[in-house]
Design a protein around this motif. Structure first.
Motif, PDB file in Angstrom:
ATOM      1  N   VAL A 278       0.826  -1.208   0.000  1.00 25.54           N
ATOM      2  CA  VAL A 278       0.000   0.000   0.000  1.00 25.54           C
ATOM      3  C   VAL A 278       0.864   1.263   0.000  1.00 25.54           C
ATOM      4  O   VAL A 278       0.390   2.344  -0.352  1.00 25.54           O
ATOM      5  N   TYR A 279       2.138   1.131   0.371  1.00 24.14           N
ATOM      6  CA  TYR A 279       3.017   2.301   0.398  1.00 24.14           C
ATOM      7  C   TYR A 279       3.668   2.581  -0.962  1.00 24.14           C
ATOM      8  O   TYR A 279       4.346   3.599  -1.113  1.00 24.14           O
ATOM      9  N   GLY A 280       3.486   1.691  -1.922  1.00 21.15           N
ATOM     10  CA  GLY A 280       3.980   1.924  -3.278  1.00 21.15           C
ATOM     11  C   GLY A 280       5.486   2.073  -3.373  1.00 21.15           C
ATOM     12  O   GLY A 280       5.987   2.839  -4.185  1.00 21.15           O
ATOM     13  N   GLN A 281       6.240   1.310  -2.577  1.00 20.78           N
ATOM     14  CA  GLN A 281       7.690   1.489  -2.515  1.00 20.78           C
ATOM     15  C   GLN A 281       8.484   0.456  -3.315  1.00 20.78           C
ATOM     16  O   GLN A 281       9.659   0.695  -3.631  1.00 20.78           O
ATOM     17  N   GLY A 282       7.881  -0.686  -3.636  1.00 12.76           N
ATOM     18  CA  GLY A 282       8.636  -1.823  -4.144  1.00 12.76           C
ATOM     19  C   GLY A 282       9.507  -1.527  -5.349  1.00 12.76           C
ATOM     20  O   GLY A 282      10.718  -1.783  -5.337  1.00 12.76           O
ATOM     21  N   MET A 283       8.923  -0.995  -6.416  1.00 15.25           N
ATOM     22  CA  MET A 283       9.695  -0.747  -7.631  1.00 15.25           C
ATOM     23  C   MET A 283      10.734   0.346  -7.411  1.00 15.25           C
ATOM     24  O   MET A 283      11.847   0.281  -7.949  1.00 15.25           O
ATOM     25  N   SER A 284      10.375   1.353  -6.624  1.00 13.07           N
ATOM     26  CA  SER A 284      11.319   2.437  -6.367  1.00 13.07           C
ATOM     27  C   SER A 284      12.530   1.942  -5.585  1.00 13.07           C
ATOM     28  O   SER A 284      13.674   2.298  -5.888  1.00 13.07           O
ATOM     29  N   VAL A 285      12.292   1.123  -4.561  1.00 15.52           N
ATOM     30  CA  VAL A 285      13.411   0.601  -3.773  1.00 15.52           C
ATOM     31  C   VAL A 285      14.278  -0.307  -4.643  1.00 15.52           C
ATOM     32  O   VAL A 285      15.511  -0.272  -4.559  1.00 15.52           O
ATOM     33  N   ALA A 286      13.658  -1.126  -5.499  1.00 12.25           N
ATOM     34  CA  ALA A 286      14.441  -1.975  -6.408  1.00 12.25           C
ATOM     35  C   ALA A 286      15.325  -1.126  -7.311  1.00 12.25           C
ATOM     36  O   ALA A 286      16.477  -1.495  -7.597  1.00 12.25           O
ATOM     37  N   ALA A 287      14.809   0.018  -7.758  1.00 19.61           N
ATOM     38  CA  ALA A 287      15.600   0.910  -8.600  1.00 19.61           C
ATOM     39  C   ALA A 287      16.768   1.509  -7.825  1.00 19.61           C
ATOM     40  O   ALA A 287      17.892   1.606  -8.341  1.00 19.61           O
ATOM     41  N   ILE A 288      16.520   1.916  -6.575  1.00 20.77           N
ATOM     42  CA  ILE A 288      17.595   2.475  -5.739  1.00 20.77           C
ATOM     43  C   ILE A 288      18.674   1.423  -5.494  1.00 20.77           C
ATOM     44  O   ILE A 288      19.876   1.703  -5.543  1.00 20.77           O
ATOM     45  N   GLU A 289      18.262   0.175  -5.251  1.00 19.85           N
ATOM     46  CA  GLU A 289      19.221  -0.906  -5.036  1.00 19.85           C
ATOM     47  C   GLU A 289      20.062  -1.153  -6.283  1.00 19.85           C
ATOM     48  O   GLU A 289      21.286  -1.337  -6.203  1.00 19.85           O
ATOM     49  N   ALA A 290      19.400  -1.189  -7.448  1.00 25.51           N
ATOM     50  CA  ALA A 290      20.129  -1.429  -8.696  1.00 25.51           C
ATOM     51  C   ALA A 290      21.121  -0.308  -8.975  1.00 25.51           C
ATOM     52  O   ALA A 290      22.238  -0.561  -9.443  1.00 25.51           O
ATOM     53  N   LYS A 291      20.730   0.917  -8.695  1.00 24.85           N
ATOM     54  CA  LYS A 291      21.643   2.035  -8.893  1.00 24.85           C
ATOM     55  C   LYS A 291      22.836   1.931  -7.940  1.00 24.85           C
ATOM     56  O   LYS A 291      23.982   2.213  -8.325  1.00 24.85           O
ATOM     57  N   ALA A 292      22.585   1.520  -6.705  1.00 21.52           N
ATOM     58  CA  ALA A 292      23.678   1.341  -5.752  1.00 21.52           C
ATOM     59  C   ALA A 292      24.653   0.282  -6.244  1.00 21.52           C
ATOM     60  O   ALA A 292      25.880   0.435  -6.123  1.00 21.52           O
ATOM     61  N   LEU A 293      24.121  -0.803  -6.825  1.00 16.12           N
ATOM     62  CA  LEU A 293      24.976  -1.856  -7.375  1.00 16.12           C
ATOM     63  C   LEU A 293      25.786  -1.324  -8.549  1.00 16.12           C
ATOM     64  O   LEU A 293      27.016  -1.526  -8.603  1.00 16.12           O
ATOM     65  N   ARG A 294      25.124  -0.648  -9.485  1.00 18.78           N
ATOM     66  CA  ARG A 294      25.829  -0.093 -10.648  1.00 18.78           C
ATOM     67  C   ARG A 294      26.925   0.874 -10.218  1.00 18.78           C
ATOM     68  O   ARG A 294      28.070   0.812 -10.694  1.00 18.78           O
ATOM     69  N   ASP A 295      26.595   1.777  -9.305  1.00 13.75           N
ATOM     70  CA  ASP A 295      27.565   2.779  -8.871  1.00 13.75           C
ATOM     71  C   ASP A 295      28.764   2.135  -8.185  1.00 13.75           C
ATOM     72  O   ASP A 295      29.912   2.559  -8.382  1.00 13.75           O
ATOM     73  N   ARG A 296      28.523   1.111  -7.379  1.00 13.05           N
ATOM     74  CA  ARG A 296      29.633   0.430  -6.698  1.00 13.05           C
ATOM     75  C   ARG A 296      30.531  -0.264  -7.723  1.00 13.05           C
ATOM     76  O   ARG A 296      31.763  -0.213  -7.627  1.00 13.05           O
ATOM     77  N   LEU A 297      29.933  -0.940  -8.698  1.00 10.28           N
ATOM     78  CA  LEU A 297      30.724  -1.631  -9.714  1.00 10.28           C
ATOM     79  C   LEU A 297      31.568  -0.656 -10.525  1.00 10.28           C
ATOM     80  O   LEU A 297      32.748  -0.922 -10.800  1.00 10.28           O
ATOM     81  N   LEU A 298      30.983   0.470 -10.903  1.00 10.64           N
ATOM     82  CA  LEU A 298      31.727   1.461 -11.692  1.00 10.64           C
ATOM     83  C   LEU A 298      32.819   2.121 -10.858  1.00 10.64           C
ATOM     84  O   LEU A 298      33.905   2.425 -11.360  1.00 10.64           O
ATOM     85  N   ARG A 299      32.516   2.341  -9.583  1.00 13.36           N
ATOM     86  CA  ARG A 299      33.461   3.037  -8.709  1.00 13.36           C
ATOM     87  C   ARG A 299      34.666   2.157  -8.385  1.00 13.36           C
ATOM     88  O   ARG A 299      35.812   2.623  -8.395  1.00 13.36           O
ATOM     89  N   GLU A 300      34.439   0.868  -8.118  1.00 20.15           N
ATOM     90  CA  GLU A 300      35.512   0.008  -7.654  1.00 20.15           C
ATOM     91  C   GLU A 300      36.162  -0.799  -8.770  1.00 20.15           C
ATOM     92  O   GLU A 300      37.327  -1.192  -8.656  1.00 20.15           O
ATOM     93  N   GLY A 301      35.410  -1.080  -9.840  1.00 18.25           N
ATOM     94  CA  GLY A 301      35.988  -1.802 -10.961  1.00 18.25           C
ATOM     95  C   GLY A 301      36.354  -3.234 -10.671  1.00 18.25           C
ATOM     96  O   GLY A 301      37.116  -3.865 -11.413  1.00 18.25           O
ATOM     97  N   THR A 302      35.829  -3.783  -9.593  1.00 21.72           N
ATOM     98  CA  THR A 302      36.090  -5.173  -9.229  1.00 21.72           C
ATOM     99  C   THR A 302      34.763  -5.856  -8.905  1.00 21.72           C
ATOM    100  O   THR A 302      33.742  -5.194  -8.688  1.00 21.72           O
ATOM    101  N   GLU A 303      34.805  -7.185  -8.866  1.00 20.24           N
ATOM    102  CA  GLU A 303      33.572  -7.896  -8.534  1.00 20.24           C
ATOM    103  C   GLU A 303      33.099  -7.495  -7.141  1.00 20.24           C
ATOM    104  O   GLU A 303      33.911  -7.233  -6.249  1.00 20.24           O
ATOM    105  N   PRO A 304      31.780  -7.431  -6.944  1.00 16.58           N
ATOM    106  CA  PRO A 304      31.268  -6.948  -5.658  1.00 16.58           C
ATOM    107  C   PRO A 304      31.535  -7.913  -4.513  1.00 16.58           C
ATOM    108  O   PRO A 304      31.382  -9.128  -4.666  1.00 16.58           O
ATOM    109  N   ASP A 305      31.945  -7.367  -3.392  1.00 16.65           N
ATOM    110  CA  ASP A 305      32.069  -8.151  -2.169  1.00 16.65           C
ATOM    111  C   ASP A 305      30.681  -8.213  -1.517  1.00 16.65           C
ATOM    112  O   ASP A 305      30.128  -7.184  -1.133  1.00 16.65           O
TER     113      ASP A 305
END
Length: 444
Positions: free
Chosen positions: A325-352
């Motif tokens: 009912v709070y309408g958060q699911g897709m938005s949180v998934a997007a924030i998580e995916a962006k966090a993953l992308r940003d970490r991968l680009l920033r560190e250039g290594t496989e994620p720990d």
């Protein structure tokens, strides 16, 4: 030390979290393979593996901005397909049975049918040159190294095959949702399951589609009486196409909206405001009502595990599924995916995994505080009510009342609901003064 990014990433699940993860991974991995048990390509209707997608969904605020960043021009593409897009604060919102004043926030809300939105996003992801979406693929288990310290693929059966085969991967990302098998797979590999936190709301949606007419909405995109302890029945009536609207009714703790036509309308009539009933009582229904149950919000605390294999991540509802009912699911998934992308680009290594889960936990904390804390305002919902939760809910009742008198309060509230600002923004002195000007005590 982590290794450089090479090889193939496999994403389990081609729903929204999986598509967003694939889009993020495609920026750094040479190959990305998305596996799903259903047929998904070209599908614009709800499918058996995702029955929740038939019910009302919204993509709001920060989530919408990330979608547009990942898929430039997506908003206009949706508009061209007849999907309504409007300001989050200009919808007709009711809290505690009172209409709050509309406010122009500049934050867009997309009220596409979930399968239509997924179709547009899936088409964009499938068009990426290093992404392949494999339909009708049943994943049996993870494949690990002999010492079980690293995941190196999955065992799966492709469409039409007589036996399972091993699909090798440098990274496996589980986005299979609430039914994720990762806790079981971890246990089979000798790891602990993640601690689980639940807030049992006993929610049920019942949804029906109608032929819409302009006079039903009087210029607004949707009508939303939000459930509250005083008025536990809620609804979302929203336009989802040029002449189609969706009505999703909500009830909690066993008070579930019925599917029979007369009983369905009786439930609509029992809502705390007449706006929804007045809009649909003479409207043409396009289908039969269907229900979907959501027993509890569930958070799996992967960040608390002291051991976790390399080469495996978990995202989306597989980590944390919020009261819808709070309408958060897709938005949180997007924030998580962006966090993953940003970490991968920033560190250039496989994620720990352990470092990433620690970051993911911080991403989840705010929406969990909003939804789980809000659910605990209902006296019958079981859960630990800390002083912070009790004080927060008491203040939110005052703030929502103040929003019926002051559009600046509405604007601030919607920025938090849209995950643009943290809840602490509502405690700034200027906002507190506005709230207390209209509600020195919690409204009855």
């Amino acid at each position: 030390m982590s290794d450089a990014i090479t090889g193939r990433a496999i994403v389990l699940g081609a729903s929204m979290a999986g598509l967003l993860a694939a889009r993020a991974l495609a920026e750094v991995y040479p190959q990305v393979l998305v596996l799903d048990r259903d047929r998904v390509l070209g599908v614009r209707e709800s499918r058996g593996g995702a029955p929740h997608t038939r019910h009302a969904h919204g993509l709001h605020g920060r989530g919408h901005l990330i979608f547009e960043e990942f898929f430039p021009g997506l908003t206009q593409e949706l508009v061209d397909d007849g999907v309504p897009v409007g300001d989050l604060g200009e919808m007709r919102w009711f809290f505690n049975g009172r209409k709050i004043l509309p406010a122009h926030t500049g934050l867009l809300s997309v009220t596409a049918p979930r399968p239509v939105l997924e179709h547009h996003v899936r088409t964009r992801v499938a068009a990426l040159p290093n992404v392949t979406i494999q339909e009708c693929c049943a994943v049996a288990t993870l494949v690990a190294t002999p010492d079980r310290s690293r995941i190196v693929g999955v065992r799966a059966r492709l469409d039409g095959a007589d036996a399972d085969e091993v699909l090798e991967a440098s990274l496996v990302v589980d986005t299979t949702g609430r039914g994720s098998r990762t806790p079981v797979w971890l246990e089979e590999l000798g790891y602990e399951r993640p601690p689980v936190e639940r807030v049992k709301v006993g929610l049920a949606y019942t949804t029906r589609y109608y032929r819409s007419k302009p006079e039903m909405f009087e210029g607004v995109q949707s009508i939303n009486p939000v459930a509250s302890p005083a008025h536990p029945r809620g609804a979302f009536l929203g336009q989802v196409g040029p002449d189609i609207c969706v009505l999703s009714l909500t009830g909690i703790l066993g008070d579930h909206p019925p599917t029979g036509p007369e009983a369905f309308m009786d439930f609509v009539k029992s809502l705390p405001v007449p706006d929804v009933y007045d809009a649909v009582r003479d409207a043409e229904p396009l289908d039969d009502a269907v229900s979907f149950g959501f027993p509890a919000s569930v958070r799996r605390h992967y960040e608390r595990l002291t051991r976790f294999p390399m080469g495996l991540l978990v995202l989306g509802d597989a980590v944390c599924s919020f009261n819808p009912v709070y309408g958060q699911g897709m938005s949180v998934a997007a924030i998580e995916a962006k966090a993953l992308r940003d970490r991968l680009l920033r560190e250039g290594t496989e994620p720990d995994p352990r470092r990433f889960f620690a970051e993911l936990s911080k991403v989840i904390d705010v929406p969990w505080e909003i939804s789980a804390g809000g659910d605990l305002d209902f006296p019958e919902v079981q859960g630990k009510r800390t002083l912070k939760v009790r004080m927060g809910n008491a203040y939110m009742a005052r703030l929502q009342y103040a929003a019926t008198q002051d559009s600046e309060v509405t604007k601030g509230f919607m920025r938090v609901a849209g995950l643009m600002d943290p809840p602490q923004a509502l405690m700034r002195p200027s906002m507190v003064r506005r709230v207390l000007r209209h509600a020195t005590r919690r409204p009855s």
